[in-house]
Design an enzyme around this catalytic site. Structure first.
Site, short mmCIF file in Angstrom:
data_model
loop_
_atom_site.label_atom_id
_atom_site.label_comp_id
_atom_site.label_asym_id
_atom_site.label_seq_id
_atom_site.Cartn_x
_atom_site.Cartn_y
_atom_site.Cartn_z
N GLY A 1 80.38 25.11 30.95
CA GLY A 1 79.61 25.31 29.73
C GLY A 1 80.43 24.89 28.53
CE LYS B 1 82.41 33.15 30.83
NZ LYS B 1 81.40 34.15 30.38
CG ASP C 1 72.41 34.93 26.73
OD1 ASP C 1 71.31 34.41 26.43
OD2 ASP C 1 73.43 34.28 26.96
CG ASN D 1 73.54 34.30 31.37
OD1 ASN D 1 74.36 33.43 31.65
ND2 ASN D 1 73.23 34.60 30.13
CG ASP E 1 77.49 34.90 30.21
OD1 ASP E 1 78.09 35.56 29.34
OD2 ASP E 1 77.36 33.67 30.14
#
Length: 326
Positions: free
Chosen positions: A5, A23, A120, A125, A139
């Protein structure tokens, strides 16, 4: 590398001889990361480290130096978004869609019971196990504690963002407004609509057009939506947040709906008729009863009974069909 991303890259790695997801926050040196990104990273770690639920990705650890990283369990099924894309133009079987929606609702119910807003909620996600039978929320970069004070607006992704999070009039950067947990309920309605149609909400419209459409109370088409689910969708994406149900009510409805599918009943669940027909679900006596029940069950990380899951698993069969069959 699993995915990439604008602010992070996710890798498959190994921790204590077990596969994990790593991540890595970009840029790859902590000293070069902006203060805002560091704050977001710290908030995400704080949120992930305090939640434990079967439908939320498991947090393993985090690193600050020399690179900011978050380590979680590895979900080999990929994102819900990629799964839906892979089967287009077909849609998941109705049982699959509702089962996945139930898992999402249970995760959100748990977060809200702990006064956490995700802000979100969207298919990219949401992660799936390799067999595609379980879904987990991931996320937490935009997650935050629910508060009565004003919070930052335009937090999330426009296509799934509740209308109270933005305005048809231009807003200054960082402007704040009062809103509550019901923003997540609106986002859930968009995800549920995608699960049922395998289409993109407001497809063909850019972010500005999507924001304007939602603010003007325009919603995705209800064509090909099962008639017994339609009122639930309409309640969840209601313009007035007070008219949207709580996730405890959504969970109970979906459990009952699945039971009806398994028993080949077509009559809408009575729970639905009680909860969602009132102007505001929270004002109805049955809603108060459900909220009390929720408080008791939240202490035990509530989930459908093993008996129900066993019964449902017996009748659960995978397969895909075109949305016209739904």
């Amino acid at each position: 590398m699993i995915s990439e991303g604008p602010y992070s890259v996710v890798y498959e790695g190994s921790y204590k001889f077990k596969p994990v997801a790593i991540k890595v926050i970009q840029p790859d040196k902590t000293s070069a990361v902006s203060p805002e990104r560091k704050q977001k990273f710290e908030r995400e770690v704080a949120m992930l480290s305090r939640v434990t639920h079967d439908n939320i990705v498991k947090f393993i650890g985090a690193f600050l130096e020399p690179t900011m990283m978050i380590v979680t369990e590895l979900m080999r099924g990929g994102t819900l978004q990629k799964y839906l894309w892979s089967i287009r133009p077909n849609s998941p079987h109705l049982k699959i869609s509702i089962t996945l929606a139930l898992g999402i609702s249970q995760a959100m119910e748990y977060l809200h019971a702990n006064s956490i807003l995700h802000r979100d909620l969207k298919p990219s996600n949401l992660l799936l196990t390799e067999d595609k039978k379980k879904i987990k929320l991931a996320d937490f970069g935009l997650a935050r504690e629910e508060t009565m004070a004003e919070m930052t607006t335009e937090a999330g992704t426009y296509r799934w963002m509740a209308p109270e999070l933005f305005s048809v009039d231009p807003l200054k950067l960082g402007v704040k407004k009062r809103y509550n947990r019901k923003v997540d309920v609106y986002s859930f309605s968009m995800v549920l609509w995608e699960l049922l149609t395998n289409s993109t909400p407001f497809k063909g419209r850019n972010n500005v057009m999507v924001a304007y459409a939602a603010a003007m109370n325009l919603r995705p088409s209800m064509d090909n939506i099962p008639k017994d689910i339609a009122p639930l969708l309409e309640s969840c994406w209601a313009e007035d947040p007070a008219d949207r149900p709580e996730f405890v009510q959504i969970t109970d409805f979906l459990v009952t709906f699945l039971r009806n599918i398994c028993s080949t009943q077509t009559k809408p669940p009575k729970l639905f008729e009680i909860v969602f027909k009132s102007k505001s679900a929270a004002d109805s006596p049955s809603a108060d009863h459900l909220m009390n029940k929720s408080q008791e069950k939240d202490k035990k990380s509530r989930s459908p009974s093993r008996c129900f899951l066993s019964c449902f698993d017996d009748c659960f069969s995978y397969g895909f069909r075109d949305t016209s069959e739904v």
